[in-house]
Design an enzyme around this catalytic site. Structure first.
Site, PDB file in Angstrom:
ATOM      1  N   HIS A 239      -4.448  -5.404  -1.611  1.00 54.88           N
ATOM      2  CA  HIS A 239      -5.591  -5.047  -0.626  1.00 54.88           C
ATOM      3  C   HIS A 239      -6.397  -5.966  -0.457  1.00 54.88           C
ATOM      4  O   HIS A 239      -7.518  -5.771  -0.667  1.00 54.88           O
ATOM      5  CB  HIS A 239      -6.043  -3.697  -0.810  1.00 54.88           C
TER       6      HIS A 239
ATOM      7  N   SER B 113       0.746  -1.087  -0.139  1.00 59.72           N
ATOM      8  CA  SER B 113       0.104   0.027   0.031  1.00 59.72           C
ATOM      9  C   SER B 113       0.849   1.165  -0.058  1.00 59.72           C
ATOM     10  O   SER B 113       1.628   1.477  -0.821  1.00 59.72           O
ATOM     11  CB  SER B 113      -0.918  -0.206   1.126  1.00 59.72           C
TER      12      SER B 113
ATOM     13  N   GLU C 111      -1.867  -2.598  -8.281  1.00 60.12           N
ATOM     14  CA  GLU C 111      -3.036  -2.939  -7.464  1.00 60.12           C
ATOM     15  C   GLU C 111      -3.554  -1.846  -6.899  1.00 60.12           C
ATOM     16  O   GLU C 111      -2.814  -0.686  -6.852  1.00 60.12           O
ATOM     17  CB  GLU C 111      -2.533  -3.951  -6.645  1.00 60.12           C
TER      18      GLU C 111
END
Length: 349
Positions: A319, A143, A249
């Site tokens: 995630h 992230s 992503e």
């Protein structure tokens, strides 16, 4: 109100003093050396927990420590990780001090980010990169941690690990994949996607696995969060995607926002020169309040297929509950038919 005033004072102080010269230093220290590999982790090692971005709730920190103990590690953290400073875990200077000290501390064997969120890009100019070169260790997270992993690799050559954070570590598949890369590495390790046994996931379009452009590609692994890859554009730590396997992503981004970020990459200097593109499951990115919206799949096909670069969607990273670990900077082969990544080198010594 007090914290808000402190925040503004801190930001103004950084802008007027240390922030600018450190930023210039970061621009001038890009590496020209080979990869720097951290030592492999083993049971009994001490893992330093840090929160370089958002604050961490006490129960999340406790769960992260339990998960590390389950893997055979000894968790450690300083008082800096406790509490919050606005939406951050602490001030910029305290968060970067935690990172720098974890690398410098000889009793710490590896470093795990407790969570992502936002804040890592703010501390990039303040990192002691020479300290990291002298004390290479496995840094793990995803992230917002995408910024740390890729910037540290650019500056020092240190291979970092895009994998679970402390708040998402307690998953058998994620633990196994992390062990296989940082604890018991082997050359030519084949990363395979998790088997989706849940019917709801197997029928969820966000979990659909499909080839965008067929083919195989070999190159060094880079990337992570699409949002953070884009956030680095135009900065000293913009990622060179030339001849790389670009892993991307995201989470909770509407299709039009994915479209906009991919378009920005396409208009940039290096994305169209990538060797391959591996998209992880992008949870919450197929939803839109606009009934006439394109789907996520339609956006990816429209933006990526014309590039004629081998590309797939639906890899088990990001995630999602099942999050495999891939090392930034290590050569790998993407097979779009088999939906696999094969690591061609060990990422630790």
């Amino acid at each position: 109100m007090t914290k808000r005033r402190e925040f503004m004072a801190s930001a103004m102080g950084l802008a007027a003093t240390a922030f600018v010269p450190q930023f210039i230093t970061a621009k001038s220290t890009h590496r020209t050396t080979d990869n720097l590999l951290p030592k492999r982790l083993k049971k009994g090692d001490t893992i330093g927990l840090i929160a370089p971005g958002y604050s961490v709730k006490p129960h999340v920190l406790d769960d992260a420590k339990k998960a590390l103990r389950t893997m055979g590690f000894k968790p450690y953290h300083t008082e800096r990780i406790i509490g919050n400073f606005g939406y951050f875990s602490n001030t910029d200077s305290e968060r970067v001090a935690d990172l720098n000290e974890m690398f410098a501390n000889p009793d710490i064997d590896g470093i795990l980010c407790a969570r992502g969120g936002y804040g890592c890009t703010r501390i990039l100019p303040m990192i002691d990169y020479e300290n990291i070169r002298e004390n290479p260790k496995a840094l793990i997270g995803f992230s917002d941690v995408t910024a740390l992993l890729n910037a540290i690799y650019q500056e020092t050559g240190l291979v970092g690990f895009h994998g679970p954070v402390g708040s998402t570590l307690n998953d058998p598949y994620s633990m196994k994949q992390l062990r296989n890369v940082v604890m018991r590495p082997k050359k030519n390790y084949l990363i395979e996607n998790v088997e989706l046994s849940d019917y709801a996931l197997r029928t969820d379009p966000e979990y659909e696995r499909y080839t965008i452009t067929p083919g195989t590609a070999t190159g060094k692994l880079v990337g992570g969060s699409l949002t953070l890859v884009n956030a680095l554009i135009g900065t000293p730590h913009e990622i060179d995607l030339t001849d790389a396997i670009v892993c991307l992503e995201d989470v909770e981004e509407a299709p039009y926002r994915i479209d906009r970020m991919l378009t920005q990459l396409i208009e940039g200097d290096t994305f169209t020169k990538a060797a391959g593109i591996a998209f992880g499951v992008s949870a919450g990115c197929n939803a839109s309040t606009n009934p006439e919206s394109f789907t996520l799949k339609e956006v990816l096909m429209d933006r990526l297929r014309p590039l004629n670069i081998p590309a797939v969607y639906g890899m088990s990273f990001g995630h999602v509950e099942n999050n495999f670990t891939f090392p930034i900077g290590i050569n790998a082969t993407l097979n779009t038919q088999m939906m696999t990544l094969e690591l061609l080198q060990r990422a630790v010594v």
